[in-house]
Motif scaffolding. Structure first.
Motif, PDB file in Angstrom:
ATOM      1  N   TYR A 165      66.843  13.444 -42.225  1.00 28.28           N
ATOM      2  CA  TYR A 165      66.155  12.537 -41.312  1.00 28.28           C
ATOM      3  C   TYR A 165      65.465  13.351 -40.219  1.00 28.28           C
ATOM      4  CZ  TYR A 165      68.938   9.041 -43.654  1.00 28.28           C
ATOM      5  OH  TYR A 165      69.503   8.245 -44.615  1.00 28.28           O
ATOM      6  N   GLU A 166      64.239  12.936 -39.914  1.00 27.47           N
ATOM      7  CA  GLU A 166      63.434  13.662 -38.931  1.00 27.47           C
ATOM      8  C   GLU A 166      62.483  12.676 -38.260  1.00 27.47           C
ATOM      9  OE1 GLU A 166      60.003  16.928 -39.533  1.00 27.47           O
ATOM     10  OE2 GLU A 166      61.984  17.546 -40.244  1.00 27.47           O
ATOM     11  N   VAL A 167      62.392  12.752 -36.934  1.00 22.92           N
ATOM     12  CA  VAL A 167      61.465  11.910 -36.171  1.00 22.92           C
ATOM     13  C   VAL A 167      60.581  12.837 -35.346  1.00 22.92           C
ATOM     14  CG1 VAL A 167      61.225  10.123 -34.411  1.00 22.92           C
ATOM     15  CG2 VAL A 167      63.121  10.018 -36.044  1.00 22.92           C
ATOM     16  N   TYR A 168      59.271  12.700 -35.504  1.00 20.31           N
ATOM     17  CA  TYR A 168      58.285  13.565 -34.851  1.00 20.31           C
ATOM     18  C   TYR A 168      57.554  12.770 -33.777  1.00 20.31           C
ATOM     19  CZ  TYR A 168      54.024  16.382 -34.397  1.00 20.31           C
ATOM     20  OH  TYR A 168      52.974  17.120 -33.917  1.00 20.31           O
ATOM     21  N   SER A 169      57.483  13.327 -32.569  1.00 22.19           N
ATOM     22  CA  SER A 169      56.746  12.699 -31.468  1.00 22.19           C
ATOM     23  C   SER A 169      55.776  13.712 -30.880  1.00 22.19           C
ATOM     24  CB  SER A 169      57.706  12.253 -30.359  1.00 22.19           C
ATOM     25  OG  SER A 169      58.604  11.290 -30.832  1.00 22.19           O
ATOM     26  N   PRO A 170      54.474  13.449 -30.979  1.00 23.37           N
ATOM     27  CA  PRO A 170      53.501  14.370 -30.380  1.00 23.37           C
ATOM     28  C   PRO A 170      53.531  14.287 -28.854  1.00 23.37           C
ATOM     29  CG  PRO A 170      52.381  12.481 -31.341  1.00 23.37           C
ATOM     30  CD  PRO A 170      53.832  12.337 -31.670  1.00 23.37           C
ATOM     31  N   ILE A 171      53.141  15.371 -28.205  1.00 25.16           N
ATOM     32  CA  ILE A 171      53.003  15.445 -26.746  1.00 25.16           C
ATOM     33  C   ILE A 171      51.576  15.865 -26.442  1.00 25.16           C
ATOM     34  CG2 ILE A 171      53.686  16.641 -24.637  1.00 25.16           C
ATOM     35  CD1 ILE A 171      56.362  17.253 -25.939  1.00 25.16           C
ATOM     36  N   ALA A 172      50.923  15.138 -25.535  1.00 26.05           N
ATOM     37  CA  ALA A 172      49.592  15.527 -25.048  1.00 26.05           C
ATOM     38  C   ALA A 172      49.664  15.560 -23.525  1.00 26.05           C
ATOM     39  CB  ALA A 172      48.526  14.547 -25.513  1.00 26.05           C
ATOM     40  N   VAL A 173      49.299  16.690 -22.921  1.00 25.97           N
ATOM     41  CA  VAL A 173      49.396  16.862 -21.475  1.00 25.97           C
ATOM     42  C   VAL A 173      48.048  17.325 -20.937  1.00 25.97           C
ATOM     43  CG1 VAL A 173      50.591  18.074 -19.621  1.00 25.97           C
ATOM     44  CG2 VAL A 173      51.797  17.575 -21.737  1.00 25.97           C
ATOM     45  N   ARG A 174      47.619  16.695 -19.848  1.00 23.85           N
ATOM     46  CA  ARG A 174      46.397  17.132 -19.166  1.00 23.85           C
ATOM     47  C   ARG A 174      46.748  17.349 -17.715  1.00 23.85           C
ATOM     48  NH1 ARG A 174      41.413  13.969 -17.198  1.00 23.85           N
ATOM     49  NH2 ARG A 174      39.810  15.585 -17.135  1.00 23.85           N
ATOM     50  N   GLY A 175      46.737  18.596 -17.301  1.00 22.48           N
ATOM     51  CA  GLY A 175      47.112  18.940 -15.932  1.00 22.48           C
ATOM     52  C   GLY A 175      46.100  18.403 -14.924  1.00 22.48           C
ATOM     53  N   ALA A 176      46.624  18.060 -13.741  1.00 24.21           N
ATOM     54  CA  ALA A 176      45.777  17.588 -12.647  1.00 24.21           C
ATOM     55  C   ALA A 176      46.197  18.290 -11.363  1.00 24.21           C
ATOM     56  CB  ALA A 176      45.887  16.078 -12.492  1.00 24.21           C
TER      57      ALA A 176
END
Length: 79
Positions: free
Chosen positions: A65-76
């Motif tokens: 079993y595997e659950v993948y969650s993408p991360i997108a970050v934009r610094g401010a």
């Protein structure tokens, strides 16, 4: 079998960021859910205004079993 599955997180941090996940592991039975907190900190090398990508992957010990969650970050910039 007790029905419990143990999951651990694997973090691929976006370049220029540190990512911590709490808790980093938990046990669940079928139908249950869990809550976790993700903290993303600029390590000083990620420029403001640019998107950086990473991910979290939760895996059980058996590898079935595997659950993948993408991360997108934009610094401010914070005034």
């Amino acid at each position: 079998e007790s029905g419990w599955r143990d999951y651990m997180v694997s973090v691929e941090a976006p370049p220029g960021y540190e990512v911590t996940v709490s808790p980093a592991s938990f046990s669940l039975k079928r139908g249950q859910s869990a809550t976790y907190e993700v903290t993303i900190t600029n390590d000083g090398s990620a420029p403001a205004g640019e998107w950086r990508l990473g991910s979290l992957t939760w895996k059980d010990k058996t590898g079935h079993y595997e659950v993948y969650s993408p991360i997108a970050v934009r610094g401010a910039l914070v005034p």
